[in-house]
Design a protein around this motif. Structure first.
Motif, PDB file in Angstrom:
ATOM      1  N   THR A 236       0.861  -1.179   0.000  1.00 32.99           N
ATOM      2  CA  THR A 236       0.000   0.000   0.000  1.00 32.99           C
ATOM      3  C   THR A 236       0.897   1.228   0.000  1.00 32.99           C
ATOM      4  N   PRO A 317      -7.685   1.739  -4.271  1.00 37.40           N
ATOM      5  CA  PRO A 317      -9.060   1.384  -4.660  1.00 37.40           C
ATOM      6  C   PRO A 317      -9.184   1.278  -6.177  1.00 37.40           C
ATOM      7  N   VAL A 391     -15.427  -3.089  -5.932  1.00 36.01           N
ATOM      8  CA  VAL A 391     -14.816  -3.138  -4.607  1.00 36.01           C
ATOM      9  C   VAL A 391     -13.615  -4.080  -4.651  1.00 36.01           C
ATOM     10  N   ASP A 393      -9.857  -5.131  -2.009  1.00 34.65           N
ATOM     11  CA  ASP A 393      -9.481  -5.198  -0.591  1.00 34.65           C
ATOM     12  C   ASP A 393      -9.075  -3.846  -0.030  1.00 34.65           C
ATOM     13  N   ILE A 394      -8.829  -2.890  -0.894  1.00 34.57           N
ATOM     14  CA  ILE A 394      -8.362  -1.578  -0.437  1.00 34.57           C
ATOM     15  C   ILE A 394      -9.517  -0.601  -0.285  1.00 34.57           C
ATOM     16  N   GLY A 395     -10.493  -0.669  -1.191  1.00 38.75           N
ATOM     17  CA  GLY A 395     -11.598   0.290  -1.107  1.00 38.75           C
ATOM     18  C   GLY A 395     -12.587   0.109  -2.239  1.00 38.75           C
ATOM     19  N   THR A 396     -13.374   1.149  -2.494  1.00 37.30           N
ATOM     20  CA  THR A 396     -14.470   1.129  -3.462  1.00 37.30           C
ATOM     21  C   THR A 396     -14.253   2.213  -4.503  1.00 37.30           C
ATOM     22  N   SER A 397     -14.579   1.898  -5.747  1.00 33.63           N
ATOM     23  CA  SER A 397     -14.424   2.866  -6.830  1.00 33.63           C
ATOM     24  C   SER A 397     -15.504   3.938  -6.757  1.00 33.63           C
TER      25      SER A 397
END
Length: 703
Positions: A236, A317, A391, A393-397
């Protein structure tokens, strides 16, 4: 000594040489009798002197000595340490590190022992045993996988010389030969073949124990072998990582570089620490632009080798989907899209939110390669708004939005007639998709403006073809039918499609159908028989027959009559069967049963004929078949009731009806009203009436 042969001496020389204690890396010669030796005076040489008795056994001694020419005694350490002397119980050794500093060709060296009572003289002869010539010589540099031929040649030695190729451990690689050149073929050389290769020559008969060797060093070179510490790395933002690259090769002088996505990295771009066999690349506080493919490249004079790729994925994301499109039906929407960059982390789900003015819904799709979805059970002709997010593992678009309107409800199609009857018809049509759909079948008569269309609700069967039978039709009648789909939602909302294409059909002809018949009593002794037609079977009625109990039977050619009055009946139980016919067939119905209980005992003197019903039509003749009569007077006269449905269209229309009465028996008499009686004969009764819109009962006296 005289008892020993030359071969015994040679045999013993080999045995003693094998048992000697001369220093390593020296030419070792054992002396047990006077002899001449031919050794290189520039190479270390060791002479071991022993004495044998007549039986060939060694003689032990402790006073042995070496001298040059028999006059100059040699001691250990003489000639600046060039002379070394050592002894065992039966051998005295003389080692000359540099023989040419002590003796020359033609000199003698004498070993003697008083205790043994013997001495041996060694004459230094000219050395004519040369080292073999080899090719290549020195050090040969070869590339791994190539071929090499090592050749060993005679340098010009006299006599018989044996040649053989040896490896670095002394193992023979070829057979011995006395006919050089001797070649050693090395094919597809591997790095394990590096080492010293020696062509060794011997003269076992002339110079036993003396070898002349020439060696070559094979240096097998190969390009670098490279390994990296990672295959793929997921990070990350603002994390750090070090990639380690290790390498070997021959020669071991390396040039090391790093590339990212095919472009050279310099130390200013990253932290690179390169040592003799390792190189480290450190990525600090990574950002999205640090994602990529990293390769360690190591080069020597043989070649260049790239490491496996190290995939560095800085995870963020995902990006929104691309190219969102939709296909619509009346109750569903199919969405299509392309996935955007996954943010270097597998997409775990796709979330679709949708809404209309009256409904909100959400669909979650698990998976990373989904590019379409079908949303079902929607309302026809309704605007829906869709929003799609991905979606990982890091986030949502960020969402992507699209609004579409569903299609109107699809009308049924392929309407056809499966079977055709006189009063029912079976039709079929292609179903509209959805199990909650029902249909409305709309039926009307062709060219009949006064016929109200009928709407029939038909539940969906769920099959691809719907089949329904329409009943209650009239024979030989043209009908038109169409079907409309109706989509009923769970909340009782309903949506109607446009009607299907209309089709027309003509029902078949059949026997007439009498809807109902009623038998009743008028007054004390009059039976009223009434009936109606459901239909005439689509054909003209040609016959009507009424048969009642107590022998009353009437045949009428006017089959349109729908009621008859029978006067002056006697007491008793009565029921009647009414039979109507057209050219197709006939139909019969049975009336109810009535009981006459108050009929008079005798007939009146002036019978009358009652005609009830319409007289609007032209003159009609009702012909009575059989009439039940009394013994002397006519006790029963049948009256005819004529009813026309078109009657109400006329007003005060005058017409005449003639009724003919046929007696059953000739002896029956008819009272004419003037006091006389005459046989009852066919008689016509003329009756004239002024018709109004209501039915009347008229009486006429027979004349």
């Amino acid at each position: 000594m005289s008892c020993m042969t030359l071969w015994n001496l040679i045999f013993l020389l080999f045995i003693y040489a094998a048992e000697g204690q001369c220093p390593a890396n020296t030419t070792s010669i054992f002396v047990i009798a006077p002899r001449t030796i031919n050794v290189p005076l520039t190479e270390p040489a060791c002479l071991g002197c022993r004495f044998l008795n007549n039986q060939g056994d060694r003689i032990t001694f402790s006073d042995g000595m070496w001298s040059r020419g028999g006059t100059l005694t040699l001691n250990d350490g003489d000639f600046n340490g060039n002379v070394s002397i050592s002894t065992t119980s039966d051998t005295i050794y003389l080692t000359l590190n540099y023989p040419d500093d002590v003796v020359s060709v033609g000199d003698t060296l004498v070993c003697s022992s008083t205790q043994a009572g013997s001495q041996n003289t060694v004459t230094i002869g000219a050395f004519n045993f040369l080292n073999p010539e080899i090719s290549p010589s020195g050090t040969a540099y070869v590339t791994e996988g190539s071929n090499l031929t090592l050749s060993c040649s005679d340098p010009g030695n006299t006599g018989t010389t044996n040649y053989v190729w040896l490896n670095s451990t002394g193992d023979a690689l070829t057979s011995e030969t006395t006919s050089p050149p001797l070649n050693l073929q090395l094919n597809l050389i591997q790095r394990s073949s590096s080492g010293v290769y020696t062509c060794s020559s011997t003269k076992p008969s002339e110079l036993p124990g003396v070898t002349m060797d020439t060696s070559v060093t094979i240096d097998v070179q190969y390009p670098p072998e490279v390994a990296v510490s990672h295959g793929s790395i997921s990070l990350t933002t603002n994390e750090s990582v070090t990639i380690n690259c290790t390498y070997t090769g021959n020669p071991s002088s390396f040039n090391v570089t790093w590339q990212k996505d095919g472009s050279l990295l310099i130390d200013a771009d990253s932290q690179i620490d390169t040592q003799s066999t390792t190189s480290e690349l450190t990525l600090s506080l990574v950002q999205m632009n640090d994602s990529g493919s990293y390769v360690c490249i190591v080069e020597n004079i043989v070649g260049s080798t790239n490491s496996n790729q190290v995939i560095v994925a800085v995870q963020v994301p995902p990006e929104p989907v691309m190219g969102l499109m939709a296909n619509t039906t009346s109750t569903s929407v199919t969405l299509y899209w392309s996935l955007g960059f996954d943010g270097n982390s597998n997409i775990t789900e796709i979330v679709i939110n949708y809404s209309s003015s009256s409904y909100n819904g959400t669909i979650t799709i698990v998976g990373d390669m989904v590019t379409e979805a079908v949303i079902r059970n929607l309302h026809p002709s309704t605007i829906y708004s869709f929003s799609i997010t991905t979606v990982n593992d890091i986030g949502t678009s960020n969402p992507v939005r699209l609004s579409v309107m569903t299609d109107p409800l699809t009308p049924p199609h392929s309407l056809s007639v499966l079977s055709l009857g006189s009063t029912e018809t079976t039709i079929a049509w292609a179903a509209v998709w959805n199990l909650s759909t029902q249909y409305q079948v709309m039926l009307s008569k062709v060219e009949d403006c006064n016929y109200d269309p009928i709407t029939i609700v038909v539940a969906s069967s769920g099959e691809t073809m719907e089949v329904y039978t329409i009943t209650g039709l009239k024979p030989v009648t043209n009908y038109t039918v169409s079907v409309t789909a109706q989509f009923v939602m769970s909340n009782m909302l309903s949506f109607m499609s446009q009607p299907s294409e209309s089709i027309s059909f003509l029902t078949a002809a059949s026997a007439p159908s009498i809807n109902q018949s009623v038998l009743s009593i008028l007054g004390d002794d009059t039976l009223i028989i009434q009936w109606s037609y459901l239909h005439d079977g689509g054909m003209d009625l040609i016959h009507l027959r009424v048969h009642c109990s107590s022998g009353i039977s009437i045949n009428l050619t006017d089959a349109t009559i729908t009621s008859i009055a029978v006067l002056r009946v006697e007491n008793g139980l009565y029921n009647c069967t009414i039979t109507s016919a057209n050219s197709i067939n006939s139909t019969s119905v049975l009336t109810n049963t009535v009981q006459v209980t108050n009929a008079p005992n005798a007939c009146t003197n002036t019978p009358t004929i009652s005609v009830q019903g319409s007289a609007c039509a032209l003159s009609k003749t009702a012909v009575f078949g059989s009439v039940v009569a009394g013994a002397s007077i006519f006790c029963s006269i049948i009256a005819v009731v004529v009813t026309l449905s078109i009657c109400f269209l006329y007003h005060k229309k005058r017409s005449t009806m003639t009724v003919a009465v046929t007696p059953m028996k000739e002896e029956s008499v008819y009272n004419t009203g003037d006091g006389s009686k005459s046989p009852l004969a066919p008689v016509g009764i003329a009756w004239e009436a002024c018709e109004s819109t209501t039915q009347e009962t008229k009486e006429a006296t027979a004349k």
